[in-house]
Design a protein around this motif. Structure first.
Motif, PDB file in Angstrom:
ATOM      1  N   ALA A 185      10.108   1.045  -4.338  1.00  0.00           N
ATOM      2  CA  ALA A 185       9.510   0.566  -3.090  1.00  0.00           C
ATOM      3  C   ALA A 185      10.513  -0.315  -2.347  1.00  0.00           C
ATOM      4  O   ALA A 185      10.677  -0.209  -1.134  1.00  0.00           O
ATOM      5  CB  ALA A 185       8.231  -0.206  -3.384  1.00  0.00           C
ATOM      6  N   VAL A 186      11.179  -1.177  -3.122  1.00  0.00           N
ATOM      7  CA  VAL A 186      12.177  -2.066  -2.515  1.00  0.00           C
ATOM      8  C   VAL A 186      13.335  -1.239  -1.947  1.00  0.00           C
ATOM      9  O   VAL A 186      13.849  -1.513  -0.857  1.00  0.00           O
ATOM     10  CB  VAL A 186      12.695  -3.083  -3.560  1.00  0.00           C
ATOM     11  N   ASN A 198       6.516 -10.074   2.058  1.00  0.00           N
ATOM     12  CA  ASN A 198       7.482 -11.094   1.646  1.00  0.00           C
ATOM     13  C   ASN A 198       8.124 -10.774   0.310  1.00  0.00           C
ATOM     14  O   ASN A 198       9.307 -11.036   0.100  1.00  0.00           O
ATOM     15  CB  ASN A 198       6.819 -12.474   1.616  1.00  0.00           C
ATOM     16  N   SER A 199       7.355 -10.192  -0.582  1.00  0.00           N
ATOM     17  CA  SER A 199       7.921  -9.816  -1.872  1.00  0.00           C
ATOM     18  C   SER A 199       9.065  -8.817  -1.676  1.00  0.00           C
ATOM     19  O   SER A 199      10.146  -8.955  -2.260  1.00  0.00           O
ATOM     20  CB  SER A 199       6.808  -9.222  -2.734  1.00  0.00           C
ATOM     21  N   VAL A 200       8.826  -7.828  -0.836  1.00  0.00           N
ATOM     22  CA  VAL A 200       9.848  -6.813  -0.600  1.00  0.00           C
ATOM     23  C   VAL A 200      11.037  -7.406   0.164  1.00  0.00           C
ATOM     24  O   VAL A 200      12.196  -7.113  -0.128  1.00  0.00           O
ATOM     25  CB  VAL A 200       9.245  -5.598   0.143  1.00  0.00           C
ATOM     26  N   LEU A 222       6.210  -2.223   5.719  1.00  0.00           N
ATOM     27  CA  LEU A 222       7.270  -2.207   4.694  1.00  0.00           C
ATOM     28  C   LEU A 222       8.554  -1.557   5.204  1.00  0.00           C
ATOM     29  O   LEU A 222       9.584  -1.604   4.529  1.00  0.00           O
ATOM     30  CB  LEU A 222       6.783  -1.500   3.425  1.00  0.00           C
ATOM     31  N   MET A 273       2.938  -8.466  -0.022  1.00  0.00           N
ATOM     32  CA  MET A 273       3.748  -7.259  -0.106  1.00  0.00           C
ATOM     33  C   MET A 273       5.004  -7.385   0.752  1.00  0.00           C
ATOM     34  O   MET A 273       6.119  -7.158   0.283  1.00  0.00           O
ATOM     35  CB  MET A 273       2.813  -6.145   0.391  1.00  0.00           C
TER      36      MET A 273
END
Lengths: 493, 253
Positions: free
Chosen positions: B76-77, B104-106, B162, B102
């Motif tokens: 995903a990243v 910010n995590s990525v 994303l 989601m």
């Protein structure tokens, strides 16, 4: 769109903060403090009971009460019915009184033992008056057996609120102690309640006068520090007619190989139209990953809705202790009174929890709600045990119970023991129970959106617990989420 | 950017994909069509990294990396987004909270700064406009009680947020009415760029009325048996899949 702003902002900072704190994963309260302690010799006898009472300069009625409780305790057997398994406790191997020798005076922090202050700083208790003044929380901290410092006492006393250590209340308001102590949880109630009544060393006392809405959250932190010490605190909260109070209890203990005993008693009395909200974030040391050490948490908590239209709400987030045995209960005596129980109980590794509530409906139109969320991971066992009882005269009593269990992994266990006793046929009682495994599809979905496995689990579990977290005051809800993240670290995968 | 070579995949010892070859360049849209049970969804989930599927041979290169070496979240990243055919419900987790976590995590994993609350709000507002979603959906629990159309729109919102390099739509059109279908298509068209590619997995060609693919591949019995341009989709619409099956069966696929 504009009205989403706040919610969006709040939730964002919250969740991000939790993610940050995640890295800090071991039991972070596991330090001991080198404060010089005054301890009694090991063991329990009538002499020790007398000594505790004398040490605390107690009035005669209290010594008598302790002795009656002690003699009664001698006739009792430790209960075996909870769904937990632990080696027998040798009550002669415990120390029943330990206090910091240099007892700090209550007027200024400067006079306190610097080690003690350091301990509180590590615990993150806002004992610093300025910090507390900036917030809205009044704190009473019980360190081993003695209450150390109560902040905000003056502000509260202007409203006639009494908030402080149990010992202070015994000295300054013996009539209130005499009138209420043991009325909700008599010493004859059970083995640990009798033990507590005999040897309790301190605790917390709150009195809210008629018509007063307590303007801030009242908070107590309990910490066990000395080795081989049992902690036996008593909490008594009295809310007079039309008054309102929200009270929070936090608990920590150092990491020790041997098990430590904690047997507390909490009594709540709500008069007509009064509301008591009692929230607990319990984070006693749970033992290590092999199940060594940890706290035995055997607690009796009960409130009585004595007057009409009164409300008692118990909210608990239980993540710690090796063994937990605890059933915060409500006696709904007043007509139209309301009892609520919201619980998240997390067990990981070798932890065992047998927890739930009792709702005793006596008055007419009484209502109770039970929301219990159990989460089991590792090799732990998590039991919900709850009683709903509707008495003969409790016309139109209503109960709703929802007990959910979430399993993580396949070596843990979840158990539900609901008991129902209904003597009035106008009662309406509903019970819902679910057991689920943490969804692989949910994890996959979160991870596909770029969240790590740990973050995904936290997100799913926090969502599962949301109904309970919503009942906690904001800052404690954040704390609870962090605790959950820490407790479940490494539990899947 | 994506290069699949001789990909074979099994589920519980049953071979589902039997040697897939596919190359996708930046900016291209590839439609994967085929009858039910041909392995279309399997291909989507293998690209996303679902470990219920076992890759028995072959390779997948994505943007210079060996995709098969990466975990689901790492993919995903790296820029792979899968819009689920059946988006998962997560009770108690608000849609807005999920979106923010989601994003910010990525961002952090991609070496970018986290967005602060105000930046996040602005960022999400734009994306919400893109998928014409009702704000009230943000406050609700993720996908819980969402209608089919709302779920798919929410998938598009996540995809927009994303900013993937490769968006995979796994039968996103199934169960959608024509209005919802247009909104999904519209989102893809707006997100289409020279750097961003898409794989549109679909049984019917009607979505392709609104998203014009560069290539159309027909998957049958675990293999790509025919490739062409958008006219192939129209032909399938007109003639069905039987002639493809017959052709393929004749040469022993």
């Amino acid at each position: 769109m504009e009205n989403i702003t706040n919610e969006v902002t709040e939730e964002l900072s919250e969740s991000m903060q939790i993610l940050e704190d995640q890295t800090n994963s071991d039991y972070k309260y596991g330090f001991t403090s080198d404060v010089e302690m005054e301890e009694f010799p090991m063991g329990l006898s009538e002499d020790i009971v007398r000594k505790i009472s004398a040490k605390k300069n107690e009035p005669e009625f209290l010594l008598e009460y302790r002795l009656k409780a002690y003699r009664h305790w001698l006739t009792l057997e430790e209960p075996q019915w909870p769904n937990v398994d632990y080696p027998p406790v040798n009550y002669q191997d415990l120390i029943y009184y330990a206090a910091p020798k240099q007892k700090p005076k209550l007027n200024s922090l400067d006079e306190a033992d610097p080690e003690l202050i350091k301990t509180f700083e590590k615990l993150g208790i806002p004992l610093n008056e300025q910090k507390v003044l900036a917030g809205v929380v009044a704190v009473d901290a019980v360190f081993d057996s003695v209450s150390v410092k109560t902040t905000f006492k003056e502000t509260l006393s202007k409203l006639g609120i009494i908030f402080g250590s149990f010992s202070d209340a015994v000295q300054n308001h013996p009539e209130l102690v005499k009138q209420y102590m043991g009325t909700v949880v008599p010493y004859t109630d059970n083995y640990f309640a009798a033990l507590n009544a005999a040897v309790f060393s301190d605790g917390s006392f709150t009195y809210i006068p008629k018509g007063v809405q307590c303007p801030m959250e009242l908070s107590t932190y309990f910490r066990i520090n000395a080795a081989n010490t049992g902690q036996f605190e008593r909490t008594l909260i009295i809310a007079e007619e039309g008054s309102k109070v929200s009270y929070l209890e936090g608990c920590t203990a150092p990491m020790r190989d041997e098990n430590q005993l904690h047997a507390a008693v909490v009594e709540l009395v709500a008069k007509k139209d009064a509301t008591i909200k009692y929230s607990t974030v319990q984070n006693w040391y749970p033992g290590d990953k092999e199940g060594k050490g940890g706290i035995y948490n055997f607690v009796t908590k009960r409130g009585i809705c004595e007057g009409d239209n009164s409300t008692i709400t118990w909210t608990q987030v239980e993540t710690g202790s090796a063994v937990t045995w605890k059933y915060p209960s409500c006696i709904l005596k007043g007509d139209n009174s309301v009892g609520e129980f919201y619980s998240v109980a997390v067990t990981n590794n070798f932890q065992q929890a047998d927890t739930g509530t009792k709702m005793i409906h006596l008055g007419k139109n009484t209502k109770s709600t039970i929301i219990s969320k159990g989460i089991s991971a590792g090799r732990s066992h998590n039991s919900y045990r709850g009683l709903v009882k509707v008495g003969k005269n409790a016309t139109n009593a209503q109960n709703f119970s929802q007990c959910d269990s979430l399993l993580m992994g396949d070596k843990c266990g979840a158990h539900t023991f609901p008991y129902l006793e209904v003597e009035n046929n106008t009662a309406r009682v509903e019970h819902e129970a679910t057991t689920s495994k943490i969804g692989e599809d949910q994890l996959y979905y979160c991870k596909q959106r770029g969240l790590s496995e740990e973050d995904s689990i936290n997100m799913i579990v926090n969502g599962y617990c949301k109904e309970v977290f919503n009942e906690l005051p904001m800052e404690f809800a954040v704390e609870a989420q962090k605790l959950l993240a820490i407790s479940l670290e490494g539990s899947v995968g | 950017m994506l290069s699949i070579k001789d990909l074979k995949v099994s589920v519980e010892d049953k071979e589902i994909l039997k040697g897939i070859n596919l190359d996708i360049k930046p900016g291209e849209i590839h439609a994967i069509m085929g009858p039910n049970g041909s392995g279309k969804s399997t291909l989507s989930h293998v690209l996303a990294g679902n470990d219920n599927y076992e890759v028995t041979s072959g390779s997948i290169q994505f943007d210079g990396q060996d995709l098969l070496e990466l975990e689901v979240d790492e993919r995903a990243v790296a820029g792979i987004f899968l819009a689920f055919q059946y988006p998962i419900e997560i009770p108690g987790v608000s849609n807005s909270n999920f979106l923010k976590s989601m994003v910010n995590s990525v961002r952090v994993s991609r070496g970018l700064e986290e967005l602060n609350a105000m930046e996040m709000l602005k960022f999400l507002k734009e994306k919400i406009k893109l998928v014409e979603m009702d704000n009230s959906l943000l406050k609700r629990s993720l996908n819980e009680g969402f209608s089919g159309g709302e779920k798919k729109r929410n998938e598009m919102l996540q995809m927009a947020a994303l900013e993937p390099k490769l968006g995979i739509l796994d039968e996103t059109d199934s169960g959608l009415d024509i209005d919802a279908l247009k909104i999904v298509a519209n989102a893809v068209n707006k997100l289409r760029s020279e750097e961003r590619s898409f794989i549109i997995v679909t049984h019917y060609q009607r979505l392709l009325d609104y998203i014009v693919p560069d290539y159309v591949h027909v998957l049958y019995n675990g293999k790509i048996v025919k490739s062409g341009d958008k006219s192939l989709a129209l032909e399938l619409e007109a003639r069905g899949y039987d002639w493809i099956k017959e052709e393929a069966d004749a040469v022993g696929v």
